[in-house]
Design a protein around this motif. Structure first.
Motif, mmCIF file in Angstrom:
data_model
loop_
_atom_site.group_PDB
_atom_site.id
_atom_site.type_symbol
_atom_site.label_atom_id
_atom_site.label_comp_id
_atom_site.label_asym_id
_atom_site.label_seq_id
_atom_site.Cartn_x
_atom_site.Cartn_y
_atom_site.Cartn_z
ATOM 1 N N VAL A 34 0.850 -1.201 0.000
ATOM 2 C CA VAL A 34 0.000 0.000 0.000
ATOM 3 C C VAL A 34 0.885 1.250 0.000
ATOM 4 C CG1 VAL A 34 -1.653 1.343 1.344
ATOM 5 C CG2 VAL A 34 -1.906 -1.156 1.174
ATOM 6 N N PHE A 35 1.843 1.261 0.922
ATOM 7 C CA PHE A 35 2.718 2.413 1.051
ATOM 8 C C PHE A 35 3.508 2.639 -0.235
ATOM 9 C CE2 PHE A 35 7.117 3.721 2.644
ATOM 10 C CZ PHE A 35 6.853 5.064 2.473
ATOM 11 N N PHE A 36 4.076 1.578 -0.781
ATOM 12 C CA PHE A 36 4.934 1.800 -1.943
ATOM 13 C C PHE A 36 4.124 2.188 -3.178
ATOM 14 C CE2 PHE A 36 8.081 0.957 -5.251
ATOM 15 C CZ PHE A 36 9.139 1.677 -4.711
ATOM 16 N N GLY A 37 2.894 1.665 -3.290
ATOM 17 C CA GLY A 37 2.019 2.082 -4.384
ATOM 18 C C GLY A 37 1.783 3.584 -4.335
ATOM 19 N N ALA A 38 1.407 4.075 -3.149
ATOM 20 C CA ALA A 38 1.150 5.511 -2.982
ATOM 21 C C ALA A 38 2.446 6.301 -3.157
ATOM 22 C CB ALA A 38 0.546 5.769 -1.607
ATOM 23 N N PHE A 39 3.547 5.743 -2.668
ATOM 24 C CA PHE A 39 4.852 6.403 -2.769
ATOM 25 C C PHE A 39 5.265 6.567 -4.232
ATOM 26 C CE2 PHE A 39 9.512 6.089 -2.947
ATOM 27 C CZ PHE A 39 9.882 7.104 -2.078
ATOM 28 N N LEU A 40 5.016 5.516 -5.005
ATOM 29 C CA LEU A 40 5.379 5.554 -6.422
ATOM 30 C C LEU A 40 4.587 6.638 -7.143
ATOM 31 C CD1 LEU A 40 7.385 3.752 -7.924
ATOM 32 C CD2 LEU A 40 5.439 2.463 -8.812
ATOM 33 N N ALA A 41 3.268 6.663 -6.880
ATOM 34 C CA ALA A 41 2.421 7.681 -7.506
ATOM 35 C C ALA A 41 2.910 9.075 -7.122
ATOM 36 C CB ALA A 41 0.972 7.483 -7.068
ATOM 37 N N HIS A 42 3.214 9.241 -5.843
ATOM 38 C CA HIS A 42 3.673 10.527 -5.342
ATOM 39 C C HIS A 42 5.010 10.918 -5.979
ATOM 40 C CE1 HIS A 42 3.884 13.778 -2.415
ATOM 41 N NE2 HIS A 42 5.107 13.420 -2.103
ATOM 42 N N ALA A 43 5.905 9.935 -6.078
ATOM 43 C CA ALA A 43 7.222 10.213 -6.650
ATOM 44 C C ALA A 43 7.107 10.615 -8.117
ATOM 45 C CB ALA A 43 8.132 8.992 -6.494
ATOM 46 N N VAL A 44 6.236 9.909 -8.859
ATOM 47 C CA VAL A 44 6.064 10.245 -10.271
ATOM 48 C C VAL A 44 5.539 11.674 -10.408
ATOM 49 C CG1 VAL A 44 4.665 9.723 -12.309
ATOM 50 C CG2 VAL A 44 5.797 7.871 -11.064
ATOM 51 N N LEU A 45 4.610 12.044 -9.513
ATOM 52 C CA LEU A 45 4.034 13.394 -9.586
ATOM 53 C C LEU A 45 5.011 14.472 -9.135
ATOM 54 C CD1 LEU A 45 0.421 12.795 -8.203
ATOM 55 C CD2 LEU A 45 1.059 13.456 -10.530
ATOM 56 N N LYS A 46 5.769 14.174 -8.072
ATOM 57 C CA LYS A 46 6.511 15.252 -7.410
ATOM 58 C C LYS A 46 8.010 15.270 -7.675
ATOM 59 C CE LYS A 46 2.943 16.772 -4.992
ATOM 60 N NZ LYS A 46 2.328 18.069 -5.028
ATOM 61 N N ALA A 47 8.581 14.139 -8.011
ATOM 62 C CA ALA A 47 10.041 14.112 -8.143
ATOM 63 C C ALA A 47 10.546 15.120 -9.182
ATOM 64 C CB ALA A 47 10.530 12.700 -8.457
ATOM 65 N N PRO A 48 9.895 15.211 -10.357
ATOM 66 C CA PRO A 48 10.394 16.201 -11.320
ATOM 67 C C PRO A 48 10.383 17.613 -10.742
ATOM 68 C CG PRO A 48 8.757 14.757 -12.336
ATOM 69 C CD PRO A 48 8.742 14.461 -10.870
ATOM 70 N N VAL A 49 9.318 17.946 -10.001
ATOM 71 C CA VAL A 49 9.238 19.274 -9.380
ATOM 72 C C VAL A 49 10.363 19.455 -8.367
ATOM 73 C CG1 VAL A 49 7.714 20.880 -8.179
ATOM 74 C CG2 VAL A 49 6.737 19.042 -9.588
ATOM 75 N N ALA A 50 10.552 18.410 -7.552
ATOM 76 C CA ALA A 50 11.583 18.517 -6.509
ATOM 77 C C ALA A 50 12.963 18.730 -7.124
ATOM 78 C CB ALA A 50 11.577 17.259 -5.641
ATOM 79 N N PHE A 51 13.277 17.933 -8.155
ATOM 80 C CA PHE A 51 14.598 18.074 -8.782
ATOM 81 C C PHE A 51 14.728 19.430 -9.462
ATOM 82 C CE2 PHE A 51 14.697 13.326 -8.594
ATOM 83 C CZ PHE A 51 15.861 13.233 -7.852
#
Ligand SMILES: Nc1nc2c(c(=O)[nH]1)N[C@H]1C(S)=C(S)[C@@H](COP(=O)(O)O)O[C@H]1N2
Ligand SMILES: [Mo]
Length: 423
Positions: free
Chosen positions: A172-189
């Motif tokens: 559950v956590f990693f599913g949500a984490f993956l979605a979050h990372a896909v959405l936010k990682a480009p912004v963060a970088f």
């Protein structure tokens, strides 16, 4: 007077942006922590899946009792026996890194906590979905860290059920984490790159959606705050990594209990997980007269006393014990009968799996199953002695399993029965 007629800017408490005053919050701070977690949580997930594979999930329902795991319980390969320190490394990293990331996780959650109170609660369907995924993300993260830490610290507060809880929670956590990372990682970088060029302060002010609109004066810089978080992580690292070593280094692991009793010195002086007394093993059932090992296979059952076993070809192997809780010992010098020789004794010349049962009558780890590749390894032993001395009762006298690279829990102590080719 006129002023008092206006509602205070933060009359809605935490729901009004002005309520949040810390000058530390901001895109840069959140982005740095987010990028650290992106790397760290990915390592936790991968080492966690490796730990799952190491339990031999295909030997279910003996080793893996996770109910209804479906395709989540997949495994890709047979856990190898080389290098022998493999599980020591992967699980040491899993637990030690998990502990060290606690300050980073808490700081990250703190840095975005005003977002939790954003009004209106939803602006659109996508916004609603995003917020639900964040609940799974935050809830999943807290759940995984809390269950993991409790397991390390308190040795199974939820009897027998930590494993499925942590397992389902991870998906559950990693599913949500993956979605979050896909959405936010480009912004963060992008933020990090932009701010590296223009300096940290450039993104402050109205452009920074995470920064407080009316910040209090700073008492520490953002870099200073990150330093504190990093220092906290290093402190946790320094006070828990010692669990993966022996000798004086182990004493540095002050934050986590050392398992069973202090093992003391001497040849058997390495960590004990469950004592013989705890497991209900009585001296009268392990003596030379009483104890017999039952070995069953294609050609029937043989019963062997300890003296019989000592009469078989004996071999040595230098192998560690590495527990799922993250602690491990360095190599111990085990000596005993090869599992594959015992298999051959009952008609299995080809490598075959084995079901191992302990004398122990209650408790979680009194039986385990090993794969054919583990049985076939010449270093896999039914050990009778360690470091040149008979096993002590707490380390599994009269005989225990030791297998290279396997999780500690598969190294059954006080063995009473081996059944080859039954699974
Ligand atoms: N019968 C039995 N065997 C057991 C256990 C147990 O509780 N009962 N604990 C296992 C676990 S979880 C570990 S980590 C190792 C620890 O072995 P040690 O106590 O000799 O270090 O034993 C394994 N063998
Ligand atoms: Mo263990």
């Amino acid at each position: 007077m006129a002023r008092s007629l206006l509602p205070a800017p933060d009359a809605r408490g935490p729901f009004s942006p002005g309520f949040w005053r810390s000058p530390l919050r901001g895109t840069w701070f959140t982005s740095v922590l987010g990028v650290v977690l992106l790397a760290g949580v990915t390592v936790l997930f991968v080492t966690g899946l490796l730990s799952y594979a190491a339990y031999n999930p295909d030997l279910s329902p003996v080793n893996d009792k996770t109910p209804d795991k479906g395709i989540l319980g997949f495994y890709l390969f047979s856990w190898p026996t080389d290098p022998p320190w493999l599980y020591r490394l992967t699980q040491g990293v899993h637990v030690t890194l998990g502990l060290a990331l606690v300050p980073v996780l808490l700081a990250k959650l703190w840095s975005v906590v005003p977002r939790l109170f954003t009004l209106p609660p939803t602006r659109s369907l996508t916004h609603a979905l995003e917020r639900i995924s964040l609940l799974l993300l935050v809830g999943g993260a807290l759940f995984e860290f809390v269950t993991g830490i409790l397991n390390v610290q308190l040795d199974y507060v939820f009897p027998g059920s930590f494993y499925p809880l942590h397992f389902y929670g991870a998906w559950v956590f990693f599913g949500a984490f993956l979605a979050h990372a896909v959405l936010k990682a480009p912004v963060a970088f992008r933020n990090l790159r932009r701010m590296r060029e223009g300096g940290e302060e450039r993104a402050d002010g109205q452009a920074d959606a995470l920064a407080a609109p009316r910040p209090d004066p700073p008492t520490v810089s953002r870099r200073g705050a990150l330093g504190l978080v990093g220092g906290g992580s290093l402190l946790l690292l320094a006070t828990s990594a010692g669990r993966s070593f022996d000798g004086p280094l182990r004493q540095t692991a002050v934050l986590t209990p050392h398992g069973g009793p202090e093992p003391g010195g001497g040849p058997n002086g390495f960590q004990i997980n469950k004592t013989a007394a705890y497991a209900g093993i009585r001296a009268d059932e392990t003596g030379e007269e009483a104890w017999r090992l039952a070995v069953t296979g294609r050609s029937g059952t043989v019963r062997l006393s300890r003296a019989d076993l000592l009469g078989l070809p004996l071999h040595s192997a230098a192998l560690p014990i590495a527990c799922v809780e993250g602690w491990s010992t360095s190599d111990q010098w085990w000596r005993g009968v090869r599992l594959r020789d015992l298999a051959a004794l009952v008609g299995h010349d080809d490598p075959v799996d084995v079901f191992v049962e302990s004398l122990q009558r209650r408790g979680a780890f009194r039986h385990a199953a090993l794969r054919a590749n583990q049985v076939g390894d010449p270093r896999s032993l039914l050990a009778l002695s360690v470091n040149g001395e008979e096993l002590t009762p707490d380390h599994g006298h009269p005989a225990r399993i030791i297998v290279p690279a396997a999780p500690g829990v598969l190294n059954t102590k006080w063995v009473a029965r081996l059944t080859f080719g039954a699974l």
